[in-house]
Design an enzyme around this catalytic site. Structure first.
Site, PDB file in Angstrom:
ATOM      1  N   LYS A 125     -29.060 -50.702 -55.784  1.00 41.48           N
ATOM      2  CA  LYS A 125     -29.877 -51.574 -55.571  1.00 41.48           C
ATOM      3  C   LYS A 125     -30.440 -52.252 -56.768  1.00 41.48           C
ATOM      4  CE  LYS A 125     -32.007 -52.910 -51.590  1.00 41.48           C
ATOM      5  NZ  LYS A 125     -31.651 -52.745 -50.131  1.00 41.48           N
ATOM      6  N   ASP A 165     -32.084 -59.293 -50.151  1.00 38.30           N
ATOM      7  CA  ASP A 165     -32.908 -58.201 -49.674  1.00 38.30           C
ATOM      8  C   ASP A 165     -34.447 -59.040 -49.664  1.00 38.30           C
ATOM      9  OD1 ASP A 165     -33.153 -55.117 -48.954  1.00 38.30           O
ATOM     10  OD2 ASP A 165     -35.089 -55.660 -50.083  1.00 38.30           O
TER      11      ASP A 165
HETATM   12  N1  GLU Z   1     -30.425 -55.432 -48.475  1.00 43.78           N
HETATM   13  C1  GLU Z   1     -29.776 -55.009 -47.357  1.00 43.78           C
HETATM   14  C2  GLU Z   1     -29.803 -53.481 -47.091  1.00 43.78           C
HETATM   15  O1  GLU Z   1     -30.791 -53.032 -47.290  1.00 43.78           O
HETATM   16  C3  GLU Z   1     -28.301 -55.309 -47.112  1.00 43.78           C
HETATM   17  C4  GLU Z   1     -27.170 -55.072 -48.559  1.00 43.78           C
HETATM   18  C5  GLU Z   1     -26.097 -55.630 -48.621  1.00 43.78           C
HETATM   19  O2  GLU Z   1     -25.625 -56.428 -47.612  1.00 43.78           O
HETATM   20  O3  GLU Z   1     -25.428 -55.244 -49.504  1.00 43.78           O
HETATM   21  O4  GLU Z   1     -28.997 -52.608 -46.519  1.00 43.78           O
END
Ligand code: GLU
Length: 445
Positions: A125, A165
């Site tokens: 992340k 996100d």
């Molecule tokens: N931010 C989204 C999550 O919490 C998607 C992450 C992504 O597609 O890599 O899973």
């Protein structure tokens, strides 16, 4: 004395100023106790000690120039948590609340979520404490370019594939993708959530919200129920909330509320999604604007009041710890039969206890919202084969993935003595694949 409680204490001591990270680790280790008992070889190989420590944490300066010519400085993060089962994968969050604790909790959760999808993606992340609210398009572009100038050194289609996100959608991904390409002179699937004209996947925009409803529909089906004629309250009004509402409505529900960080709207006649899309996606305005178009609807300042609305199904899709113990008790007292977490860790530990004790259906975030990242992995597949699937092809794969996640989650809960507890089931099922891979790959990292 349980096998993992001293590890929880160690993590708390080692990461003293990171309450969200501590919360996420505590919750997972509590469910992994029977797995530790069943797998002494994993204990011996230090799998549990290793899985709570990120493989790599990158913190960097992001300087950019605003429209008045003034230099601004923000802090950028990328926490590459675990690459045992695939390249690091996970979104980027742009929000003033972003700090190391938030990014670490999200990266940790992502590891298990990504594993649950059954696709080969590790956990990561990233993001920044940059606040996109009130910034012009050009300011957003300059920030994204500066952010990517550093981030580009640490990512790659086979290394780490960021996505969106909170605060990062198609516009931001576009600016970042352009900058990566400029710097590296390569056109690869290094980001997901891209626009359709440069390698994005159909149905990626809808995937997290649609996937959430597919999962909740599975939970309801297990008790011979469905979305049909149910009153649904959804918090948030971003991507997850909007497309969650769209699918819930398609499945026959009446969605009566949505929110943003200032307050919530209540429209007992059913939220008009065209209006919401215009406000949020086109005009980038606050949700309070809704009542100007639909004067019979109500707008209330403050967020937690949304959980006082009587509903059958509650879908928290805003942010972490948005549902506390009091709100959880109110939901249950008002007859709510199912909660599906669209956001990451939206319920506090006390709220989760209320849901689990009351025996209502509770779908935990890392299972419920996994459809977004799963479809990101499908976007990576399409980029690799330089081809694109139709909306229906992607949506059908998403549906199959969500029902598989439901099966895996409920079976793991049953197998390890937590029958009906999908939170424990998701933690266990997600963990087992990563642990098995880490064990096979040896101890040098
Ligand atoms: N931010 C989204 C999550 O919490 C998607 C992450 C992504 O597609 O890599 O899973």
């Amino acid at each position: 004395m349980s096998l993992l409680s001293s590890l929880t204490q160690q993590v708390i001591k080692k990461n003293p100023n990171e309450p969200e990270f501590q919360q996420a680790v505590k919750e997972i280790l509590e469910s992994l106790e029977p797995v530790a008992v069943a797998h002494p070889e994993w204990m011996e190989a230090g799998i549990f000690d290793r899985i709570v420590e990120p493989e790599r944490q990158i913190i960097f300066r992001v300087s950019w120039i605003n429209d008045k010519g003034v230099v601004n400085v923000n802090r950028g993060f990328r926490v590459q948590f675990n690459s045992a089962i695939g390249p690091y994968k996970g979104g980027l969050r742009l929000h003033p609340s972003v700090n190391l604790s938030i990014i670490k909790f999200l990266g940790f959760e992502q590891t298990f979520k990504n594993s649950l999808t059954g696709l080969p993606i590790g956990g990561a992340k990233g993001g920044s404490d940059f606040d996109p609210k009130g910034k012009s398009d050009r300011e957003i572009m300059r920030f994204c370019q500066s952010f990517m100038t550093e981030l580009s050194k640490h990512i790659g289609a086979d290394t780490d594939v960021p996505a969106g996100d909170i605060g990062v959608g198609a516009r931001e991904i576009g600016f970042m993708y352009g900058q990566y390409k400029r710097l590296r002179n390569e056109f690869t699937g290094v980001l997901t959530g891209k626009g359709l004209s440069y390698g994005g996947s159909l149905a990626r925009t809808e995937a997290t919200g649609y996937g959430m409803c597919y999962f909740v529909e599975e939970m309801l089906k297990a008790t011979n129920n469905s979305f049909k004629n149910k009153t649904v309250v959804i918090s948030g009004s971003g991507n997850v909330a909007i497309y969650g509402a769209e699918k819930a409505i398609k499945l026959g529900a009446n969605v009566v509320a949505l929110s943003d960080s200032n307050g919530y709207i209540y429209d007992p006649t059913g939220i008009k999604l065209d209006t919401v899309k215009k406000i949020k996606e086109v005009n980038r305005e606050r949700i309070s604007e809704y009542v100007k178009y639909h004067p019979t609807a109500e707008y209330h300042e403050g967020c937690s009041g949304i959980w006082k609305i009587k509903c059958d199904i509650a879908l928290p899709c805003a942010t972490q710890n948005e549902v506390n113990e009091t709100s959880a008790k109110t939901l249950v007292a008002n007859g709510c039969i199912a909660v599906g977490e669209g956001a990451n860790m939206p319920s506090t530990p006390e709220a989760i206890n209320v849901f689990l004790k009351s025996k209502i259906l509770f779908g935990p975030a890392k299972a419920v919202n996994a459809g977004g990242v799963a479809t990101s992995a499908l976007e990576m597949s399409q980029n690799s084969i330089r081809y694109s699937w139709t909306f229906e092809e992607v949506d059908n794969k998403l549906k199959a993935i969500m029902s598989d996640i439901y099966m895996k989650t409920s079976n793991a809960a049953k197998e390890f003595g937590f029958e009906g507890n999908l939170l424990a089931g998701a933690n266990i099922a997600g963990f087992i694949k990563v642990a098995d891979a880490m064990y096979s790959e040896g101890i040098a990292y």
